[in-house]
Design an enzyme around this catalytic site. Sequence first.
Site, PDB file in Angstrom:
ATOM      1  CG  HIS A  48      37.008  49.547  40.348  1.00  0.00           C
ATOM      2  ND1 HIS A  48      36.323  50.728  40.448  1.00  0.00           N
ATOM      3  CD2 HIS A  48      36.076  48.572  40.253  1.00  0.00           C
ATOM      4  CE1 HIS A  48      35.025  50.472  40.419  1.00  0.00           C
ATOM      5  NE2 HIS A  48      34.839  49.176  40.297  1.00  0.00           N
TER       6      HIS A  48
HETATM    7  C1  UD1 Z   1      33.577  44.429  42.464  1.00  0.00           C
HETATM    8  C2  UD1 Z   1      32.284  44.482  41.653  1.00  0.00           C
HETATM    9  C3  UD1 Z   1      32.169  45.853  40.972  1.00  0.00           C
HETATM   10  C4  UD1 Z   1      32.314  46.978  41.971  1.00  0.00           C
HETATM   11  C5  UD1 Z   1      33.644  46.802  42.708  1.00  0.00           C
HETATM   12  C6  UD1 Z   1      33.875  47.904  43.727  1.00  0.00           C
HETATM   13  C7  UD1 Z   1      31.537  42.359  40.647  1.00  0.00           C
HETATM   14  C8  UD1 Z   1      31.417  41.614  39.381  1.00  0.00           C
HETATM   15  N1  UD1 Z   1      32.271  43.483  40.587  1.00  0.00           N
HETATM   16  O1  UD1 Z   1      34.662  44.478  41.541  1.00  0.00           O
HETATM   17  O2  UD1 Z   1      30.895  45.937  40.363  1.00  0.00           O
HETATM   18  O3  UD1 Z   1      32.281  48.229  41.308  1.00  0.00           O
HETATM   19  O4  UD1 Z   1      33.624  45.527  43.354  1.00  0.00           O
HETATM   20  O5  UD1 Z   1      35.061  47.723  44.416  1.00  0.00           O
HETATM   21  O6  UD1 Z   1      30.993  41.940  41.647  1.00  0.00           O
HETATM   22  N2  UD1 Z   1      40.374  42.131  46.524  1.00  0.00           N
HETATM   23  C9  UD1 Z   1      41.145  42.344  47.633  1.00  0.00           C
HETATM   24  N3  UD1 Z   1      40.524  42.704  48.783  1.00  0.00           N
HETATM   25  C10 UD1 Z   1      39.186  42.848  48.862  1.00  0.00           C
HETATM   26  C11 UD1 Z   1      38.408  42.638  47.716  1.00  0.00           C
HETATM   27  C12 UD1 Z   1      39.014  42.286  46.530  1.00  0.00           C
HETATM   28  O7  UD1 Z   1      42.363  42.217  47.607  1.00  0.00           O
HETATM   29  O8  UD1 Z   1      38.688  43.159  49.960  1.00  0.00           O
HETATM   30  C13 UD1 Z   1      41.022  41.755  45.250  1.00  0.00           C
HETATM   31  C14 UD1 Z   1      40.574  40.383  44.807  1.00  0.00           C
HETATM   32  O9  UD1 Z   1      41.399  39.397  45.294  1.00  0.00           O
HETATM   33  C15 UD1 Z   1      40.606  40.469  43.316  1.00  0.00           C
HETATM   34  C16 UD1 Z   1      40.330  41.934  43.039  1.00  0.00           C
HETATM   35  O10 UD1 Z   1      40.566  42.640  44.239  1.00  0.00           O
HETATM   36  O11 UD1 Z   1      41.879  40.184  42.829  1.00  0.00           O
HETATM   37  C17 UD1 Z   1      38.940  42.140  42.515  1.00  0.00           C
HETATM   38  O12 UD1 Z   1      37.922  41.904  43.513  1.00  0.00           O
HETATM   39  P1  UD1 Z   1      36.433  41.454  43.087  1.00  0.00           P
HETATM   40  O13 UD1 Z   1      35.509  41.542  44.217  1.00  0.00           O
HETATM   41  O14 UD1 Z   1      36.520  40.182  42.354  1.00  0.00           O
HETATM   42  O15 UD1 Z   1      35.973  42.489  42.020  1.00  0.00           O
HETATM   43  P2  UD1 Z   1      36.125  44.060  41.986  1.00  0.00           P
HETATM   44  O16 UD1 Z   1      37.038  44.386  40.885  1.00  0.00           O
HETATM   45  O17 UD1 Z   1      36.415  44.628  43.339  1.00  0.00           O
END
Ligand code: UD1
Length: 365
Positions: free
Chosen positions: A205
């Site tokens: 991821h």
């Molecule tokens: C975040 C953390 C990362 C951790 C990871 C574990 C930061 C900078 N990054 O990254 O350190 O390893 O979580 O998962 O805080 N999304 C969903 N549903 C959710 C959550 C996210 O659809 O419940 C989508 C969001 O809309 C976005 C993407 O996933 O498009 C990324 O989510 P985000 O929380 O921004 O960062 P992660 O890549 O999950």
Amino acid sequence: MSHIAVIAGARPNFMKVAPFLRECKKQGLPARLVHTGQHYDKNMSDVFFRDLEIDEPDAHLEVGSGSHAVQTAQVMMKFEDYCLAQKPAWTLVVGDVNSTVACSLVAAKLGIKVCHLEAGLRSRDWSMPEEVNRVVTDRLSDLLLTPSRDGDENLLAEGVAPEKIHFVGNIMIDSLYHALPASRESIIHEQLGIEPGNYVLMTLHRPSNVDGEASLTRLNEIIHEIASQAQVVLPLHPRTRKNMESFGVLSKLEELSNCILTEPAGYIDFLALSSRSKFVMTDSGGLQEETTALGIPCLTLRENTERPITITEGTNRLVGTSKEKILSAAYEVLGGNLPQKKCPEFWDGKAAERCVEIFQRERAL
Ligand code: UD1
């Protein structure tokens, strides 16, 4: 009332706060859980509350997704309101996600003490948002609880006062040992139609691996090669699924009969999958540690790690991002060349006890 505001925002935070909250309850330390809502999907958040036996949060900030600035700012605005209304004496943050740095910054400016649990880890890769979050959070913290001795060394080298630093061990491993018996009852292998001990578990991821077309295409080729030798199981993070879809990689993997794509698994099912895999391929931080505690070989698809102890003492190997290197390492493990396991000091399921003892000594709430 004076209390510790315990912050959890994203998936990798839940397994770190669960043992701390349990121990606070046991020892009568007033702690309240604040969920920022950075992760909000059922299978990225709710299932972890169930699997880790965490009570409903005392407050939910419901920030959701956004760019780094938007997400961090939303957490800051809402956590400031919480602090002004609820007046915590301490804020305890874990890990390195945006919620971690956002809440630390708010607390520090309001004169609320900050404790960072999992302090001192450094990848020395400033292009990782998590590295920025780690360094800033540690700089803002009054109490820095480290998971391994290299964390203490990093903090001392950065000039942190020694009396603020305490080596407590790896609290995530408390959750792992707590849930291992339940994971043996999981029916995930039957549900996926896979044989325990006979598959490769993959998770990806990191932006550096899954945000660009070139890296996703390379990963697709790697997965095709490995699937020609072994069953592959790949639970897909929402970010990875979205990008694979938009670059046309998802349909290519869906056609591959020896590769099972699933939704992100809950904590117990995932532990069942990791603990009974042949080996793991990942870019996750936490999984490098869990595989070391489990004695399962782990190939990390990154150029660096903030958790070097999993390499020097555990079962982890950094294999970078080139196709040739990754495949040659995977074939070695498939051929039976396995790393020796040694569980690092204080990865013993008792880190939460040590954290709470330190709190009892440090402060009067
Ligand atoms: C975040 C953390 C990362 C951790 C990871 C574990 C930061 C900078 N990054 O990254 O350190 O390893 O979580 O998962 O805080 N999304 C969903 N549903 C959710 C959550 C996210 O659809 O419940 C989508 C969001 O809309 C976005 C993407 O996933 O498009 C990324 O989510 P985000 O929380 O921004 O960062 P992660 O890549 O999950």
